[in-house]
Design a protein around this motif. Structure first.
Motif, PDB file in Angstrom:
ATOM      1  N   UNK A 180      38.456  -9.668  17.547  1.00  0.00           N
ATOM      2  CA  UNK A 180      38.227  -8.733  16.499  1.00  0.00           C
ATOM      3  C   UNK A 180      38.704  -8.261  14.916  1.00  0.00           C
ATOM      4  N   UNK A 181      38.994  -9.258  13.998  1.00  0.00           N
ATOM      5  CA  UNK A 181      38.960  -8.960  12.670  1.00  0.00           C
ATOM      6  C   UNK A 181      37.584  -9.305  12.506  1.00  0.00           C
ATOM      7  N   UNK A 182      36.900  -9.575  13.101  1.00  0.00           N
ATOM      8  CA  UNK A 182      35.524  -9.854  11.963  1.00  0.00           C
ATOM      9  C   UNK A 182      35.223  -8.972  12.408  1.00  0.00           C
ATOM     10  N   UNK A 183      34.778  -8.074  13.491  1.00  0.00           N
ATOM     11  CA  UNK A 183      34.289  -6.012  13.843  1.00  0.00           C
ATOM     12  C   UNK A 183      35.164  -5.360  12.956  1.00  0.00           C
ATOM     13  N   UNK A 184      36.405  -5.776  12.641  1.00  0.00           N
ATOM     14  CA  UNK A 184      36.988  -5.313  11.415  1.00  0.00           C
ATOM     15  C   UNK A 184      36.296  -5.192   9.569  1.00  0.00           C
ATOM     16  N   UNK A 185      36.665  -6.168   8.913  1.00  0.00           N
ATOM     17  CA  UNK A 185      36.254  -6.857   8.169  1.00  0.00           C
ATOM     18  C   UNK A 185      34.072  -6.363   7.511  1.00  0.00           C
ATOM     19  N   UNK A 215      43.350  -4.039  14.049  1.00  0.00           N
ATOM     20  CA  UNK A 215      45.258  -3.481  13.882  1.00  0.00           C
ATOM     21  C   UNK A 215      45.533  -4.528  12.041  1.00  0.00           C
ATOM     22  N   UNK A 216      45.689  -5.862  12.628  1.00  0.00           N
ATOM     23  CA  UNK A 216      45.727  -6.684  11.111  1.00  0.00           C
ATOM     24  C   UNK A 216      45.159  -7.292  10.274  1.00  0.00           C
ATOM     25  N   UNK A 217      44.313  -6.966  10.225  1.00  0.00           N
ATOM     26  CA  UNK A 217      42.880  -6.380   9.086  1.00  0.00           C
ATOM     27  C   UNK A 217      42.119  -5.590   7.881  1.00  0.00           C
ATOM     28  N   UNK A 218      43.082  -5.259   9.045  1.00  0.00           N
ATOM     29  CA  UNK A 218      42.631  -3.214   8.550  1.00  0.00           C
ATOM     30  C   UNK A 218      43.800  -3.091   7.675  1.00  0.00           C
ATOM     31  N   UNK A 219      45.011  -3.906   8.268  1.00  0.00           N
ATOM     32  CA  UNK A 219      46.595  -3.707   7.205  1.00  0.00           C
ATOM     33  C   UNK A 219      46.013  -4.575   6.039  1.00  0.00           C
ATOM     34  N   UNK A 220      45.633  -5.575   6.012  1.00  0.00           N
ATOM     35  CA  UNK A 220      45.402  -6.111   5.203  1.00  0.00           C
ATOM     36  C   UNK A 220      44.414  -6.083   3.506  1.00  0.00           C
ATOM     37  N   UNK A 350      26.336  -6.744   5.415  1.00  0.00           N
ATOM     38  CA  UNK A 350      25.512  -8.355   5.260  1.00  0.00           C
ATOM     39  C   UNK A 350      26.828  -9.229   5.534  1.00  0.00           C
ATOM     40  N   UNK A 351      26.510 -10.142   5.747  1.00  0.00           N
ATOM     41  CA  UNK A 351      28.145 -10.956   5.898  1.00  0.00           C
ATOM     42  C   UNK A 351      28.007 -11.710   4.112  1.00  0.00           C
ATOM     43  N   UNK A 352      27.463 -11.713   2.940  1.00  0.00           N
ATOM     44  CA  UNK A 352      27.636 -12.117   1.741  1.00  0.00           C
ATOM     45  C   UNK A 352      29.120 -10.684   1.540  1.00  0.00           C
ATOM     46  N   UNK A 353      28.436  -9.388   1.717  1.00  0.00           N
ATOM     47  CA  UNK A 353      29.060  -8.107   1.223  1.00  0.00           C
ATOM     48  C   UNK A 353      30.898  -8.492   1.819  1.00  0.00           C
ATOM     49  N   UNK A 354      30.359  -8.917   3.536  1.00  0.00           N
ATOM     50  CA  UNK A 354      31.817  -9.364   3.796  1.00  0.00           C
ATOM     51  C   UNK A 354      32.360  -9.890   3.531  1.00  0.00           C
ATOM     52  N   UNK A 355      32.322 -11.330   3.220  1.00  0.00           N
ATOM     53  CA  UNK A 355      32.833 -11.824   2.801  1.00  0.00           C
ATOM     54  C   UNK A 355      33.751 -12.235   1.372  1.00  0.00           C
ATOM     55  N   UNK A 356      33.101 -10.893   0.705  1.00  0.00           N
ATOM     56  CA  UNK A 356      33.571 -11.023  -0.516  1.00  0.00           C
ATOM     57  C   UNK A 356      35.103  -9.653  -0.370  1.00  0.00           C
ATOM     58  N   UNK A 357      35.034  -9.224   0.882  1.00  0.00           N
ATOM     59  CA  UNK A 357      35.609  -8.140   0.804  1.00  0.00           C
ATOM     60  C   UNK A 357      36.820  -8.720   1.915  1.00  0.00           C
ATOM     61  N   UNK A 358      37.166  -9.647   2.103  1.00  0.00           N
ATOM     62  CA  UNK A 358      37.367 -11.041   3.201  1.00  0.00           C
ATOM     63  C   UNK A 358      38.379 -11.570   2.462  1.00  0.00           C
TER      64      UNK A 358
END
Length: 358
Positions: A180-185, A215-220, A350-358
């Motif tokens: 769930x966190x992965x998709x939200x990210x 939900x937890x990831x979107x809140x973060x 892309x994975x790089x963009x996702x990791x920056x958002x995380x």
């Protein structure tokens, strides 16, 4: 001469109106009954000459080993109870097929039990005890009392794809919370802001884990709270859920995370064919499980795959080790990571963009 002796033995069995036994095979082959048993036991030590004689005699008499009789000697039924929820989830047939294949390679056969909802497991436990199975693989949440009952009876247990937090129990699972966190990210990193989440049934532990992770990831990430609707893991729930999301928001959400692929397909079809929503231009849709139809060109759904082959292999290995060790096996928890399957229904960073958002 050999053919005559075989015919005489078969005629005697017919006259006595009984089944052919290992003793008949032993007499015809000129070996001991224990030698016949070893020939039909995988991995047992037997000479090539003896094996050939026994197999020839068995074929001539149409002999089939009696599993029930063997279980009286070995005190094992070589049957494993597999419990699954009878819900509209297309990944269950894949899970059952993988478990059956892996257990069969270890000389075990599956005795399948199904329940409509996870909280109904208690109703079939009596049947599991009655069939004297060697162990159980249960794809449902168990209470502390139910786990303790397996321990009291000394019956090896593996919980499949359920996270029984804080309980000492053997389990094999895919990390649904992380899924769930992965998709939200990945969706948030692509610019989606208003999310809708179609959760599964209230009693589903898998649905709860996936919903909580998203939900937890979107809140973060500081995004607006997602609009939540519930479904039954079926196609109709996907269409019904999208109508409810649009009604509550007044417009389509930027992205819809569905609790499984079947609901995602219902949501996708309604959006494209009835409501005329541009997917993924206006609204992204994603699901879980990577069941076969999601890869068809007409669907090409963005989803997450559970490593079902590896999970079934681990569950079979774990249960077999417990059976062979007679209960001395220490409890293990084997967790597998989900794999993102990008499709044509969601805009993903892309994975790089996702990791920056995380």
């Amino acid at each position: 001469m050999a053919a005559t002796r075989t015919a005489e033995y078969k005629a005697a069995v017919v006259r006595e109106n009984r089944r052919v036994t290992s003793y008949d095979v032993a007499l015809l082959a000129g070996v001991s009954q224990s030698a016949v048993s070893r020939c039909f036991k995988p991995g047992a030590s037997v000479s090539p000459t003896t094996y050939a004689r026994v197999m020839k005699a068995a074929a001539g008499l149409d002999y089939i080993p009696n599993a029930a009789a063997r279980s009286l000697i070995t005190r094992r039924s070589n049957m494993v109870a597999v419990v699954m929820c009878h819900v509209a989830n297309l990944y269950y047939p894949e899970a059952l097929a993988e478990l059956s294949q892996q257990l069969a390679r270890r000389g075990k056969r599956v005795l399948l039990f199904t329940v409509q909802h996870e909280d109904e497991v208690e109703h079939i436990l009596g049947d599991i005890w009655q069939y004297q199975v060697d162990g159980a693989i249960i794809a449902a949440t168990l209470s502390d009392e139910q786990v303790q009952e397996f321990e009291r009876r000394g019956l090896p247990l593996v919980v499949f794809n359920r996270n029984l937090r804080g309980r000492t129990v053997n389990s094999v699972l895919c990390d649904q919370y992380e899924a769930g966190r992965m998709l939200a990210t990945r969706l948030a990193a692509a610019g989606h802001r208003q999310f809708g989440i179609m959760a599964g049934p209230d009693g589903s532990a898998v649905a709860a884990e996936r919903r909580a992770g998203a939900c937890d990831r979107l809140l973060e990430l500081g995004l607006p709270p997602p609009v939540l609707v519930t479904g039954q893991f079926d196609y109709a729930s996907g269409a019904r859920g999208l109508r409810e999301l649009i009604e509550r928001l007044g417009h389509p959400p930027d992205a819809v995370i569905c609790g499984n692929d079947v609901m995602a397909l219902g949501c996708l079809d309604l959006a494209r064919h009835e409501l005329g929503i541009d997917v993924p231009g206006t609204m992204s849709v994603a699901g879980f499980d990577a069941v076969e139809p999601t890869g068809w060109l007409s669907c090409n759904l963005t989803t997450l795959r559970q490593p079902m082959h590896n999970m079934a292999l681990a569950a079979a290995d774990l249960l077999t080790s417990m059976i062979e060790s007679h209960g001395s096996h220490l409890a293990e928890k084997r967790t597998f990571a989900p794999q993102l399957v990008p499709g044509a229904t969601a805009r993903l960073a892309p994975l790089a963009g996702a990791s920056l958002a995380a």
